[in-house]
Design a protein around this motif. Structure first.
Motif, PDB file in Angstrom:
ATOM      1  N   THR A 145     -15.699  -2.233  -1.997  1.00 14.19           N
ATOM      2  CA  THR A 145     -15.739  -2.405  -0.543  1.00 14.19           C
ATOM      3  C   THR A 145     -14.826  -3.543  -0.093  1.00 14.19           C
ATOM      4  O   THR A 145     -14.184  -3.446   0.953  1.00 14.19           O
ATOM      5  CB  THR A 145     -17.171  -2.644  -0.040  1.00 14.19           C
ATOM      6  OG1 THR A 145     -17.733  -3.745  -0.738  1.00 14.19           O
ATOM      7  CG2 THR A 145     -18.019  -1.411  -0.270  1.00 14.19           C
ATOM      8  N   LEU A 148     -11.299  -2.276  -0.254  1.00 14.17           N
ATOM      9  CA  LEU A 148     -11.087  -1.309   0.814  1.00 14.17           C
ATOM     10  C   LEU A 148     -10.888  -2.020   2.161  1.00 14.17           C
ATOM     11  O   LEU A 148      -9.993  -1.666   2.943  1.00 14.17           O
ATOM     12  CB  LEU A 148     -12.286  -0.357   0.875  1.00 14.17           C
ATOM     13  CG  LEU A 148     -12.170   0.892   1.731  1.00 14.17           C
ATOM     14  CD1 LEU A 148     -10.951   1.724   1.335  1.00 14.17           C
ATOM     15  CD2 LEU A 148     -13.438   1.733   1.605  1.00 14.17           C
ATOM     16  N   ALA A 149     -11.695  -3.042   2.398  1.00 17.58           N
ATOM     17  CA  ALA A 149     -11.578  -3.776   3.672  1.00 17.58           C
ATOM     18  C   ALA A 149     -10.228  -4.471   3.764  1.00 17.58           C
ATOM     19  O   ALA A 149      -9.575  -4.460   4.813  1.00 17.58           O
ATOM     20  CB  ALA A 149     -12.716  -4.797   3.783  1.00 17.58           C
ATOM     21  N   ARG A 152      -7.507  -1.860   4.324  1.00 20.15           N
ATOM     22  CA  ARG A 152      -7.508  -1.405   5.712  1.00 20.15           C
ATOM     23  C   ARG A 152      -6.859  -2.444   6.617  1.00 20.15           C
ATOM     24  O   ARG A 152      -6.114  -2.098   7.553  1.00 20.15           O
ATOM     25  CB  ARG A 152      -8.931  -1.121   6.181  1.00 20.15           C
ATOM     26  CG  ARG A 152      -9.423   0.261   5.797  1.00 20.15           C
ATOM     27  CD  ARG A 152     -10.868   0.446   6.219  1.00 20.15           C
ATOM     28  NE  ARG A 152     -11.221   1.848   6.387  1.00 20.15           N
ATOM     29  CZ  ARG A 152     -12.391   2.349   5.972  1.00 20.15           C
ATOM     30  NH1 ARG A 152     -13.284   1.581   5.378  1.00 20.15           N
ATOM     31  NH2 ARG A 152     -12.650   3.630   6.163  1.00 20.15           N
TER      32      ARG A 152
ATOM     33  N   GLN B  10     -17.409  -0.955   8.416  1.00 23.54           N
ATOM     34  CA  GLN B  10     -16.670  -0.134   7.462  1.00 23.54           C
ATOM     35  C   GLN B  10     -17.608   0.848   6.760  1.00 23.54           C
ATOM     36  O   GLN B  10     -17.311   2.042   6.653  1.00 23.54           O
ATOM     37  CB  GLN B  10     -15.979  -1.032   6.427  1.00 23.54           C
ATOM     38  CG  GLN B  10     -15.434  -0.261   5.234  1.00 23.54           C
ATOM     39  CD  GLN B  10     -14.562  -1.094   4.308  1.00 23.54           C
ATOM     40  OE1 GLN B  10     -13.379  -1.230   4.536  1.00 23.54           O
ATOM     41  NE2 GLN B  10     -15.171  -1.666   3.282  1.00 23.54           N
ATOM     42  N   LEU B  45      -7.377   5.137  11.693  1.00 24.76           N
ATOM     43  CA  LEU B  45      -6.638   4.933  10.442  1.00 24.76           C
ATOM     44  C   LEU B  45      -7.011   6.002   9.415  1.00 24.76           C
ATOM     45  O   LEU B  45      -6.135   6.588   8.756  1.00 24.76           O
ATOM     46  CB  LEU B  45      -6.934   3.529   9.891  1.00 24.76           C
ATOM     47  CG  LEU B  45      -6.281   3.188   8.555  1.00 24.76           C
ATOM     48  CD1 LEU B  45      -4.759   3.225   8.661  1.00 24.76           C
ATOM     49  CD2 LEU B  45      -6.737   1.823   8.054  1.00 24.76           C
TER      50      LEU B  45
END
Lengths: 163, 248
Positions: A145, A148-149, A152, B10, B45
């Protein structure tokens, strides 16, 4: 049915998704299909190691991820960022406006370090869960995670907030 | 969970929250425009990534990859290059019937299922008109852009027959649409797309084997080919090279 037959038939069905994952990892069409070829050869050679109770896609995706890491190591540019002109050719066709958008996305993806890019490919492109990605990558879920953050954030910074 | 931070947003977008936490985020989004905007950005996105990579699922798989997965027993019959400007039906009748072998047929049906589903879903708009001229659209454009007669796909909705460079320099390809209503025609590559100088009902071959054996070309299509054919019909290598060059 021999396990090699089961793996081979499973791979046939999996081929489109494997190509999509490879494209997300490698970017270039030719690089991605070279990667797919290596993965198919390895999966067939190791078909005896696949246990029918394990999901074939995760097993094959793990082979793909490791093969891509091998390729990056062989190139000796694990930290290397692709030059913008190298980042093209990610998708084969499309209009000019679409092509420009694809180029922009390809460049943004090329900014990502490999461990961020593979999380993007597995979770955002292939739709694996955090847990599945964590098992495949052999890292804790929290690592998935956080990568991924950060991935992004990098992509968003490069592409603008409207992505 | 206390504050709704970026990690939670998220996980929300990725569907990784349990129902209770997801409901809390839903409630917060209804009141907090900044949070709602952030979720929209994350989703945009994701959508952009999917839009970039999902089309790979519909691309024809290169033969060098699918060949690795052929059963060892499946005979590989080389494609025979047609001599002269004959109809696609002649090509089809000579095409290898390896798909009918039990093992290969099973493998082929699996590998082609994804592509087949896409064809059916996107069916319909095969043709568009522009300035009074007829052009290929949708799945037909895709097939003309990507399919090779040298790699025949018995399950595809569109069968490609001959490819050649016409007298005026354009690359033209004959084709048959197998899904009802079956059509056959000729497409020539122009800057505006694949123009269709002729398109008509397909004539089923003996036994009506539209799906497996494709159809003979109607006389009008055959005449259009004969009128344009300047040199040789492309062989497998020339066809591949023409595709790589974007049919220009």
């Amino acid at each position: 049915m021999h396990s090699s037959d089961a793996v081979r038939e499973g791979l046939i069905a999996l081929l489109p998704r494997l190509r999509r994952l490879a494209r997300a990892l490698a970017g270039q069409v030719a690089d991605a299909d070279d990667l797919v070829q290596v993965v198919l050869e390895r999966a067939l050679a190791r078909s005896a190691q696949w246990r029918p109770d394990a999901a074939l896609d995760k097993w094959v995706f793990a082979i793909a991820r490791n093969a891509w890491r091998d390729e990056l190591r062989a190139r000796g540019r694990e930290q290397h960022l692709f030059a913008p002109e190298e980042a093209g050719g990610m998708v084969a066709d499309g209009s000019e406006a679409r092509h420009a958008q694809q180029m922009e996305l390809a460049q943004a993806l090329a900014m990502l370090p490999p461990d961020h890019r593979e999380v993007v490919a597995l979770v955002l492109v292939e739709g694996l869960s955090y847990d599945e990605a964590a098992v495949l990558l052999e890292v804790p879920v929290g690592t998935v995670t956080s990568r991924l953050a950060r991935a992004r954030a990098t992509l968003q910074a490069h592409l603008g907030n409207d992505a | 969970m206390t504050a709704i931070d970026d990690d939670i947003l998220q996980a929300y977008v990725d569907g990784a929250l349990d129902a209770v936490d997801a409901a809390r985020v839903d409630a917060a989004l209804a009141q907090d425009e900044a949070l709602a905007r952030r979720v929209r950005q994350l989703r945009a996105l994701d959508a952009r990534l999917r839009a970039a990579f999902d089309p790979v699922l519909d691309e024809p798989v290169p033969e060098r990859l699918s060949a690795l997965l052929q059963p060892a027993t499946a005979p590989v019959v080389p494609f025979t290059v047609l001599e002269g400007g004959r109809g696609a039906g002649a090509v089809r009748r000579r095409a290898p019937r390896r798909w009918l072998l039990p093992g290969a047929a099973l493998a082929a049906s699996v590998t082609l299922l994804a592509a087949g589903l896409w064809w059916w879903q996107s069916g319909g708009g095969w043709v568009r008109t522009q300035g009074g001229r007829q052009f290929a659209a949708g799945a037909l454009t895709h097939a003309l852009d990507n399919e090779l007669a040298s790699e025949p796909d018995a399950h595809a909705a569109v069968a490609i027959g001959l490819s050649f460079r016409g007298k005026d320099g354009q690359v033209c390809r004959s084709f048959t649409v197998r899904t009802p209503p079956a059509r056959a025609g000729l497409a020539c590559h122009t800057p505006a797309g694949w123009e269709l100088p002729v398109l008509g009902p397909a004539v089923p071959s003996e036994g009506g084997e539209l799906r497996q054996a494709a159809s003979d070309l109607p006389p009008a299509v055959q005449a259009a080919i004969d009128a344009r054919l300047g040199g040789e019909v492309f062989d497998a290598q020339q066809e591949r090279a023409a595709r790589a060059a974007g049919w220009r």
